[in-house]
Design a protein around this motif. Structure first.
Motif, PDB file in Angstrom:
ATOM      1  N   ILE A   1       0.859  -1.190   0.000  1.00  0.00           N
ATOM      2  CA  ILE A   1       0.000   0.000   0.000  1.00  0.00           C
ATOM      3  C   ILE A   1       0.890   1.232   0.000  1.00  0.00           C
ATOM      4  O   ILE A   1       1.725   1.404   0.892  1.00  0.00           O
ATOM      5  CB  ILE A   1      -0.926   0.011   1.236  1.00  0.00           C
ATOM      6  N   LYS A   2       0.677   2.087  -1.005  1.00  0.00           N
ATOM      7  CA  LYS A   2       1.422   3.333  -1.094  1.00  0.00           C
ATOM      8  C   LYS A   2       0.717   4.398  -0.260  1.00  0.00           C
ATOM      9  O   LYS A   2      -0.489   4.588  -0.364  1.00  0.00           O
ATOM     10  CB  LYS A   2       1.530   3.778  -2.546  1.00  0.00           C
ATOM     11  N   VAL A   3       1.465   5.054   0.609  1.00  0.00           N
ATOM     12  CA  VAL A   3       0.934   6.075   1.500  1.00  0.00           C
ATOM     13  C   VAL A   3       1.359   7.432   0.963  1.00  0.00           C
ATOM     14  O   VAL A   3       2.537   7.669   0.713  1.00  0.00           O
ATOM     15  CB  VAL A   3       1.468   5.871   2.940  1.00  0.00           C
TER      16      VAL A   3
ATOM     17  N   ILE B   1       9.163   0.501   2.707  1.00  0.00           N
ATOM     18  CA  ILE B   1      10.150   0.969   1.731  1.00  0.00           C
ATOM     19  C   ILE B   1       9.650   2.306   1.200  1.00  0.00           C
ATOM     20  O   ILE B   1       8.608   2.375   0.559  1.00  0.00           O
ATOM     21  CB  ILE B   1      10.348  -0.048   0.587  1.00  0.00           C
ATOM     22  N   GLU B   2      10.423   3.357   1.516  1.00  0.00           N
ATOM     23  CA  GLU B   2      10.054   4.732   1.203  1.00  0.00           C
ATOM     24  C   GLU B   2       8.644   5.006   1.713  1.00  0.00           C
ATOM     25  O   GLU B   2       8.411   4.996   2.905  1.00  0.00           O
ATOM     26  CB  GLU B   2      10.214   5.003  -0.289  1.00  0.00           C
ATOM     27  N   ASN B   3       7.662   5.209   0.841  1.00  0.00           N
ATOM     28  CA  ASN B   3       6.302   5.490   1.305  1.00  0.00           C
ATOM     29  C   ASN B   3       5.342   4.339   0.967  1.00  0.00           C
ATOM     30  O   ASN B   3       4.161   4.552   0.756  1.00  0.00           O
ATOM     31  CB  ASN B   3       5.786   6.816   0.737  1.00  0.00           C
ATOM     32  N   THR B   4       5.879   3.105   0.956  1.00  0.00           N
ATOM     33  CA  THR B   4       5.061   1.925   0.678  1.00  0.00           C
ATOM     34  C   THR B   4       5.149   0.942   1.849  1.00  0.00           C
ATOM     35  O   THR B   4       6.232   0.578   2.284  1.00  0.00           O
ATOM     36  CB  THR B   4       5.526   1.235  -0.626  1.00  0.00           C
ATOM     37  N   LEU B   5       3.974   0.545   2.335  1.00  0.00           N
ATOM     38  CA  LEU B   5       3.879  -0.436   3.405  1.00  0.00           C
ATOM     39  C   LEU B   5       3.559  -1.794   2.804  1.00  0.00           C
ATOM     40  O   LEU B   5       2.664  -1.906   1.968  1.00  0.00           O
ATOM     41  CB  LEU B   5       2.762  -0.057   4.377  1.00  0.00           C
ATOM     42  N   GLY B   6       4.273  -2.838   3.238  1.00  0.00           N
ATOM     43  CA  GLY B   6       3.992  -4.194   2.783  1.00  0.00           C
ATOM     44  C   GLY B   6       3.394  -5.015   3.910  1.00  0.00           C
ATOM     45  O   GLY B   6       3.845  -4.935   5.059  1.00  0.00           O
ATOM     46  N   PHE B   7       2.365  -5.784   3.596  1.00  0.00           N
ATOM     47  CA  PHE B   7       1.670  -6.598   4.594  1.00  0.00           C
ATOM     48  C   PHE B   7       1.528  -8.033   4.096  1.00  0.00           C
ATOM     49  O   PHE B   7       1.309  -8.258   2.913  1.00  0.00           O
ATOM     50  CB  PHE B   7       0.260  -6.053   4.862  1.00  0.00           C
TER      51      PHE B   7
END
Length: 176
Positions: free
Chosen positions: A19-21, A51-57
């Motif tokens: 998910i890009k924030v 990673i930068e502005n991306t959350l991984g779930f």
């Protein structure tokens, strides 16, 4: 809010979602994913990568999700001792600590600034710290620190008086 499938579809293996924030108001390390399960029960998912502005779930559910900010610290609800209390040298200090979203993940207890082993009973939210052998009679500082998965901290500090004499415990009743 977003939906992937529906909550009644069973899945056998975890799957990954990135998910890009886009906003900068809340620190990215405070963000998490909340799954809305059956009967309105919420389930917490912490990111497995940032990673930068991306959350991984890594998810194990299908249904409705929301990105939330967990900025609320855990709550230290009950401690079986009070500040300025007399306690026997062989006392065990019990603490109940809860976190409404991401659960307690780290805890530390210190006596006079020295770390002491504390056990955590997950189902009861119960932390147990036994006073160490050889603790001298007199005043000592007890500190408990609790942290949740998003690194929100709760902290308590109190002075306790160690005694070898059971009669000293009667002084606790006079202090109320």
């Amino acid at each position: 809010n977003f939906t992937i499938g529906n909550k009644y579809i069973p899945i056998h293996n975890a799957y990954r979602v990135d998910i890009k924030v886009s906003h900068q108001k809340i620190p990215i390390d405070k963000l998490c994913l909340v799954y809305y399960g059956k009967e309105g029960k919420m389930k917490y998912y912490g990111p497995t990568s940032i990673i930068e502005n991306t959350l991984g779930f890594e998810l194990k559910d299908l249904g409705s999700f929301s990105v939330w900010a967990d900025t609320v610290r855990p709550v230290i609800k009950k401690i079986n001792i009070r500040d300025s209390m007399y306690v026997m040298y062989n006392t065990t200090i019990t603490t109940i600590a809860t976190d409404e979203l991401s659960d307690v993940c780290k805890y530390n207890a210190y006596i006079d600034g020295v770390w002491h082993l504390t056990e955590y009973e997950y189902k009861e939210d119960l932390l147990t710290t036994a006073l160490p052998e050889g603790l001298s009679p007199g005043p000592h500082v007890f500190e408990i620190e609790v942290m949740d998965d998003r690194k929100n901290k709760a902290y308590r500090k109190m002075t306790i008086f160690i005694t070898m004499n059971k009669d000293d415990l009667l002084l606790n009743k006079k202090k109320k």
